[in-house]
Design a protein around this motif. Structure first.
Motif, PDB file in Angstrom:
ATOM      1  N   MET A 118       0.843  -1.196   0.000  1.00 35.24           N
ATOM      2  CA  MET A 118       0.000   0.000   0.000  1.00 35.24           C
ATOM      3  C   MET A 118       0.880   1.248   0.000  1.00 35.24           C
ATOM      4  SD  MET A 118      -2.788  -1.253   2.862  1.00 35.24           S
ATOM      5  CE  MET A 118      -3.809   0.193   2.621  1.00 35.24           C
ATOM      6  N   GLY A 119       0.262   2.385  -0.259  1.00 36.99           N
ATOM      7  CA  GLY A 119       0.975   3.650  -0.190  1.00 36.99           C
ATOM      8  C   GLY A 119       1.334   4.197  -1.554  1.00 36.99           C
ATOM      9  N   SER A 120       1.940   5.383  -1.543  1.00 37.47           N
ATOM     10  CA  SER A 120       2.268   6.067  -2.796  1.00 37.47           C
ATOM     11  C   SER A 120       3.366   5.361  -3.572  1.00 37.47           C
ATOM     12  CB  SER A 120       2.695   7.507  -2.496  1.00 37.47           C
ATOM     13  OG  SER A 120       3.852   7.507  -1.654  1.00 37.47           O
ATOM     14  N   ASN A 121       4.180   4.569  -2.895  1.00 36.08           N
ATOM     15  CA  ASN A 121       5.277   3.873  -3.570  1.00 36.08           C
ATOM     16  C   ASN A 121       5.050   2.361  -3.572  1.00 36.08           C
ATOM     17  OD1 ASN A 121       7.685   4.049  -5.008  1.00 36.08           O
ATOM     18  ND2 ASN A 121       8.940   3.643  -3.207  1.00 36.08           N
ATOM     19  N   THR A 135       4.665  -2.023 -10.399  1.00 33.24           N
ATOM     20  CA  THR A 135       3.632  -1.547  -9.479  1.00 33.24           C
ATOM     21  C   THR A 135       2.882  -2.699  -8.829  1.00 33.24           C
ATOM     22  OG1 THR A 135       2.103  -1.385 -11.352  1.00 33.24           O
ATOM     23  CG2 THR A 135       3.293   0.608 -10.714  1.00 33.24           C
ATOM     24  N   TYR A 136       3.142  -3.938  -9.298  1.00 36.15           N
ATOM     25  CA  TYR A 136       2.449  -5.099  -8.749  1.00 36.15           C
ATOM     26  C   TYR A 136       3.153  -5.591  -7.487  1.00 36.15           C
ATOM     27  CZ  TYR A 136       0.674  -9.885  -8.365  1.00 36.15           C
ATOM     28  OH  TYR A 136       0.124 -11.049  -7.916  1.00 36.15           O
ATOM     29  N   ALA A 137       2.409  -5.753  -6.403  1.00 33.99           N
ATOM     30  CA  ALA A 137       2.924  -6.313  -5.158  1.00 33.99           C
ATOM     31  C   ALA A 137       1.839  -7.191  -4.559  1.00 33.99           C
ATOM     32  CB  ALA A 137       3.331  -5.216  -4.179  1.00 33.99           C
ATOM     33  N   PRO A 138       1.998  -8.510  -4.576  1.00 28.29           N
ATOM     34  CA  PRO A 138       0.932  -9.405  -4.101  1.00 28.29           C
ATOM     35  C   PRO A 138       0.680  -9.239  -2.612  1.00 28.29           C
ATOM     36  CG  PRO A 138       2.959 -10.628  -4.419  1.00 28.29           C
ATOM     37  CD  PRO A 138       3.199  -9.254  -4.959  1.00 28.29           C
ATOM     38  N   ILE A 139      -0.569  -9.358  -2.228  1.00 18.94           N
ATOM     39  CA  ILE A 139      -0.927  -9.239  -0.809  1.00 18.94           C
ATOM     40  C   ILE A 139      -0.425 -10.444  -0.036  1.00 18.94           C
ATOM     41  CG2 ILE A 139      -2.868  -9.133   0.795  1.00 18.94           C
ATOM     42  CD1 ILE A 139      -4.400  -7.581  -1.300  1.00 18.94           C
ATOM     43  N   GLU A 140      -0.391 -11.613  -0.701  1.00 13.73           N
ATOM     44  CA  GLU A 140       0.091 -12.815  -0.010  1.00 13.73           C
ATOM     45  C   GLU A 140       1.517 -12.600   0.459  1.00 13.73           C
ATOM     46  OE1 GLU A 140       1.183 -17.494  -0.856  1.00 13.73           O
ATOM     47  OE2 GLU A 140       0.040 -16.372  -2.319  1.00 13.73           O
ATOM     48  N   GLY A 141       1.753 -12.817   1.734  1.00 15.41           N
ATOM     49  CA  GLY A 141       3.097 -12.646   2.288  1.00 15.41           C
ATOM     50  C   GLY A 141       4.014 -13.770   1.864  1.00 15.41           C
ATOM     51  N   GLU A 168      11.893   6.191 -10.467  1.00 12.99           N
ATOM     52  CA  GLU A 168      12.035   7.591 -10.048  1.00 12.99           C
ATOM     53  C   GLU A 168      10.771   8.392 -10.314  1.00 12.99           C
ATOM     54  OE1 GLU A 168      15.532   8.820 -12.205  1.00 12.99           O
ATOM     55  OE2 GLU A 168      16.765   8.553 -10.415  1.00 12.99           O
ATOM     56  N   THR A 169      10.051   8.029 -11.374  1.00 13.08           N
ATOM     57  CA  THR A 169       8.884   8.825 -11.771  1.00 13.08           C
ATOM     58  C   THR A 169       7.578   8.035 -11.753  1.00 13.08           C
ATOM     59  OG1 THR A 169       9.209   8.257 -14.114  1.00 13.08           O
ATOM     60  CG2 THR A 169      10.344  10.215 -13.276  1.00 13.08           C
ATOM     61  N   ARG A 170       7.673   6.700 -11.663  1.00 12.59           N
ATOM     62  CA  ARG A 170       6.518   5.799 -11.742  1.00 12.59           C
ATOM     63  C   ARG A 170       5.775   5.931 -13.070  1.00 12.59           C
ATOM     64  NH1 ARG A 170       5.112   3.132  -6.974  1.00 12.59           N
ATOM     65  NH2 ARG A 170       3.070   2.649  -7.865  1.00 12.59           N
TER      66      ARG A 170
END
Length: 631
Positions: free
Chosen positions: A202-205, A232-238, A288-290
């Protein structure tokens, strides 16, 4: 009853209910047996997980994860050297066992670490503290004469001295985040370059990030930190318990999965990273810029951390995803570096870029097709595009098989491309995928590739001036009399079952419950095999041999027998071919196709070939039978 086996240097360990029996197969000698309580969560067959280690210093050791914990045995005698109670369950989230030299690292109960000396069978030290879930770890070996362990937890990074278990330094989350996936020792030996996977859900980054951190090993001082790539993909599964989930047979995400891949190249003392998204261009971006595409090249000076350039260019068609066609990027044609340039394949394009500047020299993406293989020689790029893929599924209990087309990417072509400007010199088009029945083979000596579809095997000269024409083709049915290789009909079912019983008390007394476990798999059996100077082709009506000139050498019958194959065709080092269909074990001479002998055995038995190919062992219930693999 026999359940399964592990083939090791010390002998074959055969599992019978709660007994592990170690057998020397060359003589059938019972070396030792030991009671092993299996963990029902570990696999469908409830078998123990086995780790193996051997060295001149520690000797041969077996380390088992059992129902009661961890058990260390002497491999030659079966003597118990060490054990500890440790419940392997998905609740306690045990990490794993990893070997460092002659020692093993045990990580369990979220926040407890133990270090086991495999030679003495003694636990050297344990460490327990409230650090949260252990997400990943990696050994940093022989840094200034000392081995370290960098441990990544929920909210801290801890550097541990592996000799005595002492903490070298500790960093909180705001100072250093991520999981160590790789490292380089700096030239001075005092610093280490760490590759961290950092994930923000979560969050801006938010996203999955690759950070390079130069760290002073003994103090933990961060000399510099640079972000190289991100999606930008980050799975919720830890990923905290990825190894424990692997032990339990659950599908997991590895700590090393960035959701992009990167290759590294040394350029004038710097390092250039080539970044490619595993799911295509989707989600890749400039950290740097997304924005921008996020796939491309990044050049960095590793000594200072200075970024020389970031050059992003899309390698994949907009909206196209590798995963959309079940195609792993690891199976894609690997990048080629030649004369200061990198040639890289995307899902539907080829790009050439300058490694020094990051500038794109040329690209091809118009009606190219789906690249699956390539070769760089004769100052020419030879590229294969197009692929047919199939899924084969088996119902374990009935053995019923269903083979269906998974996906299809046409056209099917081979291109000859000029690496200087990307101009196409020639191309040859095929009606079907030339790699359908056999992986395309390139013969360095003759500069020829060999491919096969459902009807024929053929040869194409890979030279700049060959014009893209077949040298010859050999029809399986007409020329070899072995029948067509219709892909859906080329799979065989291997099926097995085992039973286990348990006792329980009921109101009426003692009750016995018997459970039967079924396993089945579909294996591709009918196919051509490239053998260096000839082909061996297994068809539904027979087996034949074809020379590299496309001429038939011999044809012989074999009993395809309704696709019940216990032992797939194996090419033995002695020059023979062995296989087992239905109840028949057969031995063929590869040079002549002559059948030397045929013997009956039980279809439900488990075959095991000895490493020297002299013997075939059949494991079934409470018996082992042996066949000599010579005429």
């Amino acid at each position: 009853d026999y359940n399964d086996y592990d083939n090791t240097e010390a002998g074959v360990i055969i599992y019978y209910d709660n007994i592990a029996l170690c057998v020397e197969l060359s003589r059938g000698k019972d070396l030792w047996r030991h009671e092993i309580k299996y963990d029902g969560n570990r696999s469908e067959k409830s078998l123990p997980v086995l780790w193996w280690t051997t060295s001149e210093e520690s000797g041969k050791r077996f380390l088992f994860a059992t129902n009661d914990g961890v058990l260390l045995l002497d491999a030659n005698t079966g003597k118990e050297l060490w054990s500890t109670e440790m419940q392997f369950t998905d609740i306690e989230e045990v990490e794993a066992v990893t070997f460092y030299g002659n020692k093993a690292l045990l990580m369990y109960d979220d926040d407890q670490i133990g270090f086991l000396d495999m030679k003495s069978g003694k636990q050297l030290w344990t460490r327990k503290q409230d650090i949260g879930d252990i997400e990943g770890y990696s050994a940093l070996e022989n840094l200034g004469g000392t081995n370290y362990l960098l441990l990544s937890a929920d909210d801290t990074q801890i550097m541990i001295n592996l000799t005595d278990g002492s903490v070298q330094w500790e960093k909180k989350e705001e100072e250093l985040e991520g999981i160590l996936t790789k490292y380089r020792v700096a030239e001075n030996g005092k610093n280490v370059l760490c590759y961290f996977k950092r994930k923000a859900v979560m969050g801006s980054n938010s996203g999955t990030h690759l950070d390079l951190c130069m760290i002073e090993t003994k103090t933990g001082k961060i000399i510099y930190k640079q972000e190289i790539a991100m999606t930008t993909y980050a799975p919720i599964e830890g990923i905290a318990n990825f190894l424990s989930k692997a032990l339990l047979g659950q599908k997991i995400i590895s700590a090393h999965d960035y959701f992009f891949v990167f290759d590294e190249y040394d350029v004038e003392g710097d390092v250039v990273f080539l970044i490619r998204g595993t799911a295509g261009a989707s989600g890749m971006c400039n950290p740097e810029t997304r924005d921008d595409d996020g796939e491309g090249l990044v050049r960095i000076n590793l000594a200072t951390g200075e970024i020389k350039y970031r050059s992003y260019f899309p390698l994949n068609s907009v909206g196209f995803r590798w995963s959309a066609v079940n195609f792993d990027i690891k199976d894609a044609p690997q990048p080629i570096v030649n004369d200061g340039k990198v040639y890289v394949v995307g899902a539907e394009r080829v790009v050439c870029a300058d490694m020094k500047t990051g500038k794109v020299n040329w690209k091809i993406d118009d009606d190219l097709g789906f690249p699956t293989n390539w070769k760089f020689h004769d100052n020419t790029i030879f590229l294969k595009v197009g692929k047919q893929a199939f899924n084969a599924a088996v119902e374990a209990k009935s053995g019923d098989m269903n083979v269906s087309k998974a996906w299809n990417k046409d056209p099917y072509r081979i291109y000859a491309i000029d690496p200087a400007d990307g101009k196409i010199i020639w191309n040859i088009e095929f009606e079907n995928d030339p790699g359908l029945s056999m992986d395309v083979v390139f013969d360095e000596k003759s500069k020829t590739i060999y491919g096969a579809d459902e009807e024929e095997v053929f040869a194409v000269k890979l030279t700049r001036d060959s014009g893209g024409k077949k040298l010859w083709s050999f029809n399986f049915d007409k020329d070899g009399k072995v029948g067509e290789l219709e892909h859906e009909e080329c799979y065989a079912v291997t099926q097995s079952s085992s039973s286990s019983s348990s006792l329980s008390f009921t109101g009426s007394g003692l009750s016995t419950t018997t459970t039967t476990h079924y396993e089945a798999s579909a294996e591709l059996v009918l196919q051509p095999h490239f053998r260096g100077d000839h082909f061996i082709i297994f068809g539904p009506d027979g087996v034949c041999s074809v020379g590299l000139d496309g001429k038939l050498q011999w044809t012989t019958e074999w009993n395809w027998a309704g696709k019940k194959v216990t032992l797939q065709p194996h090419f033995l080092s002695s020059g023979y071919i062995t296989f087992m269909v239905k109840e028949d074990i057969q031995l063929l001479d590869e040079k002549t196709g002559k059948l030397f002998w045929k013997e009956e055995d039980d279809y439900d038995a488990k075959p095991l070939l000895s490493p020297n190919h002299k013997y075939l062992y059949m494991l079934e219930d409470d018996e082992v039978r042996v066949f000599k693999m010579t005429p």
